[in-house]
Design a protein around this motif. Structure first.
Motif, mmCIF file in Angstrom:
data_model
loop_
_atom_site.group_PDB
_atom_site.id
_atom_site.type_symbol
_atom_site.label_atom_id
_atom_site.label_comp_id
_atom_site.label_asym_id
_atom_site.label_seq_id
_atom_site.Cartn_x
_atom_site.Cartn_y
_atom_site.Cartn_z
ATOM 1 N N SER A 55 3.161 5.785 -4.475
ATOM 2 C CA SER A 55 4.168 6.310 -5.378
ATOM 3 C C SER A 55 4.487 5.716 -6.779
ATOM 4 C CB SER A 55 5.443 6.586 -4.433
ATOM 5 O OG SER A 55 5.488 7.140 -3.331
ATOM 6 N N PHE A 56 3.908 4.422 -6.822
ATOM 7 C CA PHE A 56 4.190 3.826 -8.027
ATOM 8 C C PHE A 56 2.732 3.229 -8.581
ATOM 9 C CE2 PHE A 56 8.474 3.894 -6.103
ATOM 10 C CZ PHE A 56 9.093 4.119 -7.182
ATOM 11 N N ALA A 57 2.496 3.221 -9.715
ATOM 12 C CA ALA A 57 1.358 2.775 -10.668
ATOM 13 C C ALA A 57 1.186 1.343 -10.292
ATOM 14 C CB ALA A 57 1.376 3.264 -11.722
ATOM 15 N N ALA A 58 2.268 0.373 -10.464
ATOM 16 C CA ALA A 58 2.174 -0.908 -10.473
ATOM 17 C C ALA A 58 3.262 -1.445 -9.613
ATOM 18 C CB ALA A 58 2.724 -1.668 -11.758
ATOM 19 N N VAL A 59 2.593 -2.434 -8.463
ATOM 20 C CA VAL A 59 3.276 -3.180 -7.363
ATOM 21 C C VAL A 59 2.839 -4.333 -7.425
ATOM 22 C CG1 VAL A 59 3.933 -3.079 -4.950
ATOM 23 C CG2 VAL A 59 3.071 -0.873 -6.053
ATOM 24 N N ALA A 60 3.928 -5.200 -7.280
ATOM 25 C CA ALA A 60 3.668 -6.597 -7.396
ATOM 26 C C ALA A 60 4.900 -7.456 -6.668
ATOM 27 C CB ALA A 60 3.603 -7.371 -9.032
ATOM 28 N N ALA A 61 4.549 -8.502 -6.209
ATOM 29 C CA ALA A 61 5.612 -9.522 -5.595
ATOM 30 C C ALA A 61 6.118 -10.383 -6.640
ATOM 31 C CB ALA A 61 4.811 -10.368 -4.445
ATOM 32 N N SER A 62 7.464 -10.469 -6.389
ATOM 33 C CA SER A 62 8.214 -11.536 -7.166
ATOM 34 C C SER A 62 7.983 -12.809 -7.095
ATOM 35 C CB SER A 62 9.720 -11.210 -7.123
ATOM 36 O OG SER A 62 10.364 -11.758 -5.998
ATOM 37 N N ARG A 63 8.229 -13.943 -7.666
ATOM 38 C CA ARG A 63 8.351 -15.182 -7.376
ATOM 39 C C ARG A 63 9.437 -15.555 -6.050
ATOM 40 N NH1 ARG A 63 8.688 -19.534 -12.106
ATOM 41 N NH2 ARG A 63 8.591 -20.910 -10.478
ATOM 42 N N GLY A 64 8.890 -16.369 -5.084
ATOM 43 C CA GLY A 64 9.886 -16.696 -3.817
ATOM 44 C C GLY A 64 11.015 -17.424 -4.274
ATOM 45 N N ALA A 101 1.047 -1.273 -0.038
ATOM 46 C CA ALA A 101 0.127 -0.039 -0.043
ATOM 47 C C ALA A 101 0.865 1.293 0.128
ATOM 48 C CB ALA A 101 -1.070 0.171 1.184
ATOM 49 N N VAL A 102 1.960 1.179 0.994
ATOM 50 C CA VAL A 102 2.749 2.560 0.859
ATOM 51 C C VAL A 102 3.405 2.715 -0.703
ATOM 52 C CG1 VAL A 102 5.021 3.398 1.580
ATOM 53 C CG2 VAL A 102 3.155 2.291 3.209
ATOM 54 N N LEU A 103 4.017 1.702 -1.278
ATOM 55 C CA LEU A 103 4.547 1.731 -2.327
ATOM 56 C C LEU A 103 3.512 2.007 -3.558
ATOM 57 C CD1 LEU A 103 6.819 -1.526 -2.494
ATOM 58 C CD2 LEU A 103 7.464 0.788 -2.499
ATOM 59 N N ALA A 104 2.092 1.630 -3.498
ATOM 60 C CA ALA A 104 1.075 2.129 -4.390
ATOM 61 C C ALA A 104 1.072 3.400 -4.383
ATOM 62 C CB ALA A 104 0.172 1.373 -4.148
ATOM 63 N N PRO A 129 6.463 5.493 -11.992
ATOM 64 C CA PRO A 129 6.580 6.382 -10.942
ATOM 65 C C PRO A 129 5.448 7.464 -10.979
ATOM 66 C CG PRO A 129 8.324 6.930 -12.212
ATOM 67 C CD PRO A 129 7.573 5.463 -12.664
ATOM 68 N N ARG A 130 4.586 7.736 -9.778
ATOM 69 C CA ARG A 130 3.591 8.776 -9.771
ATOM 70 C C ARG A 130 4.176 10.036 -9.295
ATOM 71 N NH1 ARG A 130 -1.355 6.357 -9.585
ATOM 72 N NH2 ARG A 130 -1.302 4.064 -8.539
ATOM 73 N N PRO A 131 3.517 11.169 -9.889
ATOM 74 C CA PRO A 131 4.101 12.562 -9.531
ATOM 75 C C PRO A 131 3.881 12.970 -8.060
ATOM 76 C CG PRO A 131 1.893 12.777 -10.587
ATOM 77 C CD PRO A 131 2.218 11.391 -10.531
#
Length: 316
Positions: free
Chosen positions: A127-136, A122-125, A148-150
């Protein structure tokens, strides 16, 4: 190289353009980034890590506000690091990087799965339009943010305090620090707040007041309320015998782990920095039993304040 660093670098892919290294406890991310030939900027606020990174050839933001240091950036960037433990520090990094002006930027932060939380997404979202978890990989995973958002960064303010990034206790006076403040003598002489944090112990004190911390976030927070604060390692910039009174509210966590040894270099520094006849005032969590370590370094040690959780010692 530890598994987490390998995962972060593998998820980030090619290190090109500008590489922003956010949190790098081992130094391996910085070393790998420098070896790639890219321009490397360390955003880690720890003094010792920054000195090591500078020696490798990285640019170091140091005790500059990250949003101001990065402002006006251009080109592409990839940011890598261990996930900060503090959401406030994460927000500071994300907003500073997203708002810097890079044409494209990708942020990759890794951690043990048990230390990742949806609140970080939520914090990253913000400031950034796309946030996802990588494969573990094993017990580790990365969060990846792009687009990046303005956004802009503004430190938190309240109770006469300013909190830049992940400074300990934010804008709230620390309970142990408040007990320490109440136990200080009326006549301070030359005074040092050793490991000053947000400056709550020494804010508004009269006379010759200095503060120091190894965390850039802490130093910036202390300066924001008018304290004369230096960024260094345990007061290393000061000459021996420089102070008549030293206040110490030492850290006892390394990340999420209790580590009582973190105070020991600060006790050594206090002994070096005290002038003849001077006194150290130290607060600690009562259950950690620091008195023996203080007595190893000082001839006279007395308990002068105590409540349900904290103890204040006077040592000379």
């Amino acid at each position: 190289m530890r598994a987490l660093d390998r995962l972060i670098l593998g998820t980030a892919g090619e290190l090109a353009g500008t590489v922003l290294v956010c949190e790098d406890p081992t130094g391996e991310l910085t070393s790998s980034a420098v070896a790639s030939g890219a321009r490397v900027v360390l955003l880690d606020g720890d003094y010792s890590r920054c000195q090591r990174a500078a020696a490798l050839g990285a640019d170091v933001a140091g005790d500059a506000r990250l949003d101001e240091y990065l402002a006006g950036s251009s080109g592409s960037a990839v940011a890598v690091g261990e996930m900060p433990k503090s959401l406030a520090r994460l927000d500071y990094l994300a907003r500073s990087i997203a708002g810097a002006g890079f044409s494209s930027v990708r942020l990759v932060l890794g951690a043990n799965n048990k230390h990742l939380a949806r609140s970080m997404n939520a914090v990253l979202a913000e400031s950034f339009a796309a946030v996802a978890a990588s494969r573990g990989r094993g017990k580790f995973r990365c969060l990846v943010a792009s687009g990046p958002r303005p956004v802009a960064y503004e430190p938190a303010r309240g109770d006469g305090l300013v909190a830049v990034g992940g400074v300990f206790s934010g804008t709230t006076p620390d309970h142990g620090g408040e007990l320490l403040r109440s136990a200080l003598p009326n006549e301070l002489g030359r005074f040092l707040d050793l490991g000053c944090g947000n400056g709550s112990v020494s804010r508004g004190l009269p006379g010759s007041i200095m503060a120091t911390d190894s965390s850039a976030d802490a130093v910036l927070s202390a300066r924001a309320i008018g304290l004369d604060a230096t960024w260094d390692d345990a007061g290393s910039r000061f000459a021996s015998g420089s102070f008549d009174t030293i206040a110490l509210n030492p850290p006892f966590h390394e990340g999420t782990t209790v580590d009582a040894t973190l105070a020991l270099p600060l006790l050594d520094a206090a002994r070096r920095l005290l002038a003849p006849g001077g006194a150290l005032y130290m607060v600690h969590n009562s259950h950690l039993r620091y008195r023996g370590e203080v007595e190893k370094r000082f001839g006279s040690v007395d308990e002068i304040a105590r409540n349900r959780r904290y103890t204040v010692l006077r040592a000379s």
